[in-house]
Design a protein around this motif. Structure first.
Motif, mmCIF file in Angstrom:
data_model
loop_
_atom_site.group_PDB
_atom_site.id
_atom_site.type_symbol
_atom_site.label_atom_id
_atom_site.label_comp_id
_atom_site.label_asym_id
_atom_site.label_seq_id
_atom_site.Cartn_x
_atom_site.Cartn_y
_atom_site.Cartn_z
ATOM 1 N N SER A 1 -21.226 -48.986 -0.980
ATOM 2 C CA SER A 1 -20.045 -48.184 -0.641
ATOM 3 C C SER A 1 -19.733 -48.205 0.845
ATOM 4 O O SER A 1 -18.683 -47.693 1.262
ATOM 5 C CB SER A 1 -20.256 -46.723 -1.082
ATOM 6 N N ALA A 2 -20.647 -48.758 1.650
ATOM 7 C CA ALA A 2 -20.476 -48.778 3.103
ATOM 8 C C ALA A 2 -19.665 -50.006 3.497
ATOM 9 O O ALA A 2 -20.139 -51.142 3.380
ATOM 10 C CB ALA A 2 -21.832 -48.782 3.789
ATOM 11 N N ILE A 3 -18.462 -49.774 3.960
ATOM 12 C CA ILE A 3 -17.547 -50.849 4.312
ATOM 13 C C ILE A 3 -17.614 -51.072 5.818
ATOM 14 O O ILE A 3 -17.356 -50.141 6.589
ATOM 15 C CB ILE A 3 -16.114 -50.498 3.884
ATOM 16 N N PRO A 4 -17.977 -52.262 6.283
ATOM 17 C CA PRO A 4 -18.060 -52.491 7.730
ATOM 18 C C PRO A 4 -16.721 -52.232 8.417
ATOM 19 O O PRO A 4 -15.663 -52.635 7.928
ATOM 20 C CB PRO A 4 -18.451 -53.967 7.829
ATOM 21 N N VAL A 5 -16.785 -51.528 9.547
ATOM 22 C CA VAL A 5 -15.581 -51.272 10.336
ATOM 23 C C VAL A 5 -15.450 -52.386 11.363
ATOM 24 O O VAL A 5 -16.328 -52.551 12.221
ATOM 25 C CB VAL A 5 -15.653 -49.904 11.034
ATOM 26 N N PRO A 6 -14.386 -53.172 11.321
ATOM 27 C CA PRO A 6 -14.281 -54.307 12.237
ATOM 28 C C PRO A 6 -13.967 -53.880 13.660
ATOM 29 O O PRO A 6 -13.436 -52.781 13.895
ATOM 30 C CB PRO A 6 -13.125 -55.120 11.648
ATOM 31 N N ASP A 7 -14.293 -54.724 14.604
ATOM 32 C CA ASP A 7 -13.886 -54.498 15.984
ATOM 33 C C ASP A 7 -12.364 -54.368 16.034
ATOM 34 O O ASP A 7 -11.633 -55.037 15.296
ATOM 35 C CB ASP A 7 -14.326 -55.666 16.870
ATOM 36 N N GLY A 8 -11.908 -53.490 16.915
ATOM 37 C CA GLY A 8 -10.473 -53.278 17.026
ATOM 38 C C GLY A 8 -9.960 -52.141 16.182
ATOM 39 O O GLY A 8 -8.762 -51.827 16.233
ATOM 40 N N VAL A 9 -10.829 -51.513 15.392
ATOM 41 C CA VAL A 9 -10.454 -50.343 14.593
ATOM 42 C C VAL A 9 -11.327 -49.179 15.023
ATOM 43 O O VAL A 9 -12.556 -49.238 14.891
ATOM 44 C CB VAL A 9 -10.628 -50.606 13.080
ATOM 45 N N ASP A 10 -10.724 -48.125 15.553
ATOM 46 C CA ASP A 10 -11.480 -46.948 15.975
ATOM 47 C C ASP A 10 -12.169 -46.293 14.777
ATOM 48 O O ASP A 10 -11.647 -46.317 13.657
ATOM 49 C CB ASP A 10 -10.560 -45.920 16.635
ATOM 50 N N VAL B 1 -29.178 -51.015 11.403
ATOM 51 C CA VAL B 1 -29.074 -49.828 12.252
ATOM 52 C C VAL B 1 -28.109 -50.118 13.398
ATOM 53 O O VAL B 1 -28.162 -51.174 14.041
ATOM 54 C CB VAL B 1 -30.464 -49.431 12.791
ATOM 55 N N GLY B 2 -27.222 -49.175 13.638
ATOM 56 C CA GLY B 2 -26.234 -49.318 14.699
ATOM 57 C C GLY B 2 -24.875 -49.793 14.237
ATOM 58 O O GLY B 2 -23.897 -49.723 14.991
ATOM 59 N N ASP B 3 -24.780 -50.288 12.997
ATOM 60 C CA ASP B 3 -23.487 -50.744 12.478
ATOM 61 C C ASP B 3 -22.545 -49.560 12.265
ATOM 62 O O ASP B 3 -22.971 -48.467 11.859
ATOM 63 C CB ASP B 3 -23.659 -51.458 11.135
ATOM 64 N N ARG B 4 -21.270 -49.804 12.499
ATOM 65 C CA ARG B 4 -20.244 -48.825 12.126
ATOM 66 C C ARG B 4 -19.778 -49.123 10.701
ATOM 67 O O ARG B 4 -19.454 -50.270 10.371
ATOM 68 C CB ARG B 4 -19.041 -48.878 13.066
ATOM 69 N N VAL B 5 -19.743 -48.094 9.880
ATOM 70 C CA VAL B 5 -19.304 -48.251 8.502
ATOM 71 C C VAL B 5 -18.386 -47.094 8.121
ATOM 72 O O VAL B 5 -18.407 -46.030 8.734
ATOM 73 C CB VAL B 5 -20.490 -48.315 7.507
ATOM 74 N N ALA B 6 -17.589 -47.333 7.106
ATOM 75 C CA ALA B 6 -16.738 -46.289 6.534
ATOM 76 C C ALA B 6 -16.896 -46.313 5.026
ATOM 77 O O ALA B 6 -17.347 -47.308 4.447
ATOM 78 C CB ALA B 6 -15.284 -46.514 6.931
ATOM 79 N N TRP B 7 -16.508 -45.224 4.378
ATOM 80 C CA TRP B 7 -16.638 -45.110 2.925
ATOM 81 C C TRP B 7 -15.588 -44.139 2.412
ATOM 82 O O TRP B 7 -15.034 -43.340 3.165
ATOM 83 C CB TRP B 7 -18.049 -44.612 2.548
ATOM 84 N N TYR B 8 -15.310 -44.204 1.107
ATOM 85 C CA TYR B 8 -14.335 -43.259 0.547
ATOM 86 C C TYR B 8 -14.677 -42.847 -0.886
ATOM 87 O O TYR B 8 -13.848 -42.259 -1.575
ATOM 88 C CB TYR B 8 -12.921 -43.853 0.605
ATOM 89 N N THR B 9 -15.886 -43.081 -1.322
ATOM 90 C CA THR B 9 -16.275 -42.731 -2.692
ATOM 91 C C THR B 9 -17.621 -42.017 -2.731
ATOM 92 O O THR B 9 -18.336 -42.108 -3.720
ATOM 93 C CB THR B 9 -16.357 -43.998 -3.565
ATOM 94 N N VAL B 10 -17.971 -41.284 -1.680
ATOM 95 C CA VAL B 10 -19.286 -40.638 -1.606
ATOM 96 C C VAL B 10 -19.099 -39.128 -1.563
ATOM 97 O O VAL B 10 -18.610 -38.573 -0.572
ATOM 98 C CB VAL B 10 -20.080 -41.109 -0.374
ATOM 99 N N GLN B 11 -19.459 -38.456 -2.658
ATOM 100 C CA GLN B 11 -19.322 -37.007 -2.733
ATOM 101 C C GLN B 11 -20.233 -36.343 -1.712
ATOM 102 O O GLN B 11 -21.394 -36.712 -1.565
ATOM 103 C CB GLN B 11 -19.688 -36.525 -4.141
#
Length: 320
Positions: free
Chosen positions: A103-112, A80-90
């Motif tokens: 499918s949840a790809i961690p968003v690293p520090d330094g990337v908005d 809980v609280g992690d930033r994640v991004a995805w591109y294959t979720v309808q």
């Protein structure tokens, strides 16, 4: 109740409806997220229109980024609280979403977060086109159509990073400026681009043509490819390409015609490689991601109208 965009009957942008939805708790192997931004992509218009048929009601959108709010059983690597991004979720045009943890790809520090939402689908597309479909080499001449679009701007930058010589096509002076700023060596309009491609290469033709426009550019794109070069058709913004006689590939000089899709270039190992390089590029400043417009979730129809009307540059986002 949280809201999401659905299509109950396929059609034009007006088919996009903002509705209340139930969002269940995440099950085993799933995480729940608050969506902070959802990416708008051309494939979304194919789902909405029925060009790529799906069973209705259709949840629209494949890509986004947000904050993990809950995790299901057997989930490791996310909390809980992690930033994640995805591109294959309808169904990513939504306020809240449950997605596979894989499918949840961690968003690293330094990337908005907005940049992460804008990057993945088009970034992974650009990466596999340039690094895997036709691995671009130093000094290769390549033609990038729609060079000021979301994929186009990334293709130009990644091709230049590999040492390619890039000719881009655009439809307006504003887009020409953006393509040049991204690094394109030369930028032309769509009229007579085949002639420009031959002039650009001293008559030889392009090592590869990256064509996401489709119907209106295909014939001239194919004619722009050099002997044993690659005609890479990765989209159909102007409509699907009619059937092609394979003999044309012989006559053009034993050229290769391919219609790739990301699922065939996205094994877990490949995805880690591609997203790692993309995020590293953003953090270092070597890769610029242009967000061309932000719309509220209720403005999804307008976003689709603008995208299909070729009124936009870079990437469009919906902000719930």
């Amino acid at each position: 109740m949280p809201k999401a965009v659905r299509v109950h009957q396929t059609g034009g942008p007006e088919a996009l409806e903002l509705v209340d939805v139930d969002v269940a708790a995440p099950g085993p192997g799933e995480v729940a997220v608050n969506v902070l931004a959802a990416g708008v992509n051309y494939i979304d218009t194919y789902h909405r229109s029925g060009l790529y048929p799906l069973s209705t009601p259709i949840g629209i959108g494949l890509e986004g980024a947000g904050i993990v709010t809950d995790v299901g059983q057997d989930v490791t690597g996310h909390k809980v609280g992690d930033r994640v991004a995805w591109y294959t979720v309808q169904g990513s045009y939504a306020e809240k979403l449950v997605i596979p943890a894989a499918s949840a790809i961690p968003v690293p520090d330094g990337v908005d977060t907005d940049i992460a939402a804008a990057l993945l689908l088009q970034g992974v597309t650009a990466h596999y086109l340039l690094a895997s479909v036709y691995p671009v080499q130093k000094d290769d001449p390549v033609l990038v159509h729609a060079a000021a679009g979301g994929v186009g701007l990334l293709l130009v930058q990644l091709a230049k990073a590999r040492g390619a010589r890039v000719l881009g096509t655009v439809s307006t002076p504003e887009k020409e400026q953006l393509a040049r700023e991204a690094g394109a060596d030369e930028v032309v309009g769509y009229e007579d681009f085949e002639k420009h491609a031959r002039d650009f290469t001293g008559g030889e033709g392009m090592a590869a043509v990256y064509d996401g426009v489709g119907k209106t550019t295909f014939d001239a794109s194919l004619a722009s490819v050099r002997r044993r070069g690659y005609m890479v058709l990765y989209g159909a913004a102007s409509g699907p390409v009619p059937p092609v006689d394979p003999q044309r590939l012989n006559q053009q000089g034993s050229v290769y015609l391919t219609r790739p899709t990301s699922r065939d270039f996205s094994s877990p190992e490949e995805l880690a490689w591609r997203t790692g390089e993309l995020f590293d590029g953003v953090r270092s400043g070597a890769l610029s991601v242009r967000i061309g417009g932000r719309y509220p979730l209720s403005g999804a129809s307008k976003a689709h109208e603008d995208l299909q009307g070729r009124k936009t540059t870079g990437k469009l986002l919906l902000i719930p």
